[in-house]
Design an enzyme around this catalytic site. Sequence first.
Site, short mmCIF file in Angstrom:
data_model
loop_
_atom_site.label_atom_id
_atom_site.label_comp_id
_atom_site.label_asym_id
_atom_site.label_seq_id
_atom_site.Cartn_x
_atom_site.Cartn_y
_atom_site.Cartn_z
N LEU A 1 0.86 -1.17 0.00
CA LEU A 1 0.00 0.00 0.00
C LEU A 1 0.90 1.22 0.00
O LEU A 1 1.99 1.19 0.58
CB LEU A 1 -0.90 0.04 1.24
CG LEU A 1 -2.00 -1.03 1.37
CD1 LEU A 1 -2.72 -0.88 2.71
CD2 LEU A 1 -2.98 -0.95 0.22
N ASP A 2 0.48 2.30 -0.63
CA ASP A 2 1.25 3.53 -0.62
C ASP A 2 1.43 4.02 0.81
O ASP A 2 0.60 3.74 1.70
CB ASP A 2 0.55 4.62 -1.44
CG ASP A 2 0.54 4.32 -2.93
OD1 ASP A 2 1.39 3.52 -3.37
OD2 ASP A 2 -0.33 4.87 -3.64
N ARG A 3 2.46 4.80 1.02
CA ARG A 3 2.79 5.29 2.36
C ARG A 3 1.61 6.02 3.00
O ARG A 3 1.34 5.84 4.19
CB ARG A 3 4.00 6.23 2.26
CG ARG A 3 4.44 6.80 3.59
CD ARG A 3 5.75 7.57 3.44
NE ARG A 3 6.24 8.04 4.71
CZ ARG A 3 7.47 8.51 4.92
NH1 ARG A 3 8.32 8.55 3.91
NH2 ARG A 3 7.85 8.91 6.11
#
Length: 319
Positions: A146-148
Amino acid sequence: MNTDTQNTKSQVKLFEVTDNHSDQRLDNFLITYLKGVPKSHIYRIVRKGEVRVNKGRVDVKYRLVIGDIVRIPPMRIAEANDVVFVKQSLRDALQQGILFEDDGFIVLNKPAGFAVHGGTGIDSGIIEGLRVIRPDAHFLELVHRLDRDTSGCLIIAKKRSALRKLHEFFRTDQVQKTYLALLAGQWARKKLVVTAPLLKNINKGGERMVVISQAGKEAETLFRRLRLFADATLVEASPKTGRTHQIRVHAASLGHPIVGDERYGLNDTNKHFKNKGYNRMFLHAETLKFEHPSTGELMTFSAPLPQQLQSLLQHEQQV
């Protein structure tokens, strides 16, 4: 078989991949194997070709295969008692964020603001944090990413067999994913399937961007409107494929980027919502549905929307 000689710190090491490391990404293998070596240094030696697999250069995303010979250049590996620094806030979030766990995998409610793994400029991420708070765990590997700035459901495998099976599910689109996203502006449609192909690109500043291009890979996202506000729209986004930044780019292509998206959004729009208290990108991995890798039972996991985002929505003027 491991053919390296642990005591010869000044010599090249050759590591033969066994079943224990098969299908693992090269960067994750090196991060675990070279304990104490900064992540930025690991990524640098791969980019420079100092790390080789079967005598050839490879990307950090390369997945190891049984029998591969990994060349590791001379370097001083830290002693076993060296500790990876993990922020207390991350430790607390990990302890409290377990949604499900059995002997094969963990489903975690990932907090926003933390990368899933360390890298250039990042000492530690979710996976390093888990390994620190669970020092007796023999195997912990990310199944997906997942993106940050994205929160929500994240799967971590606890054994190799579960990792392989879950990787297969993701590769063959057997995992149903549902995200909640707040789009800037009023989206007039109630439902739409976006099928714009996506191509990874690097802009002039060295930042990775994803663009819509016929030269890219096929990508499909279903957007369904949930609630309409005065200057925003809450939607459910269901990506059939799993391309990098897929929901973010497809949302922006509608003319309604995700609130707080610094990369694909509009500066003025983000500033407007920041003044209202939106201090992160409003993208949340709400649900995952897939068959249990061992039993075949269909399972559904849900992560509640963070309280901060729930509170902000309650103050929005609904249309």
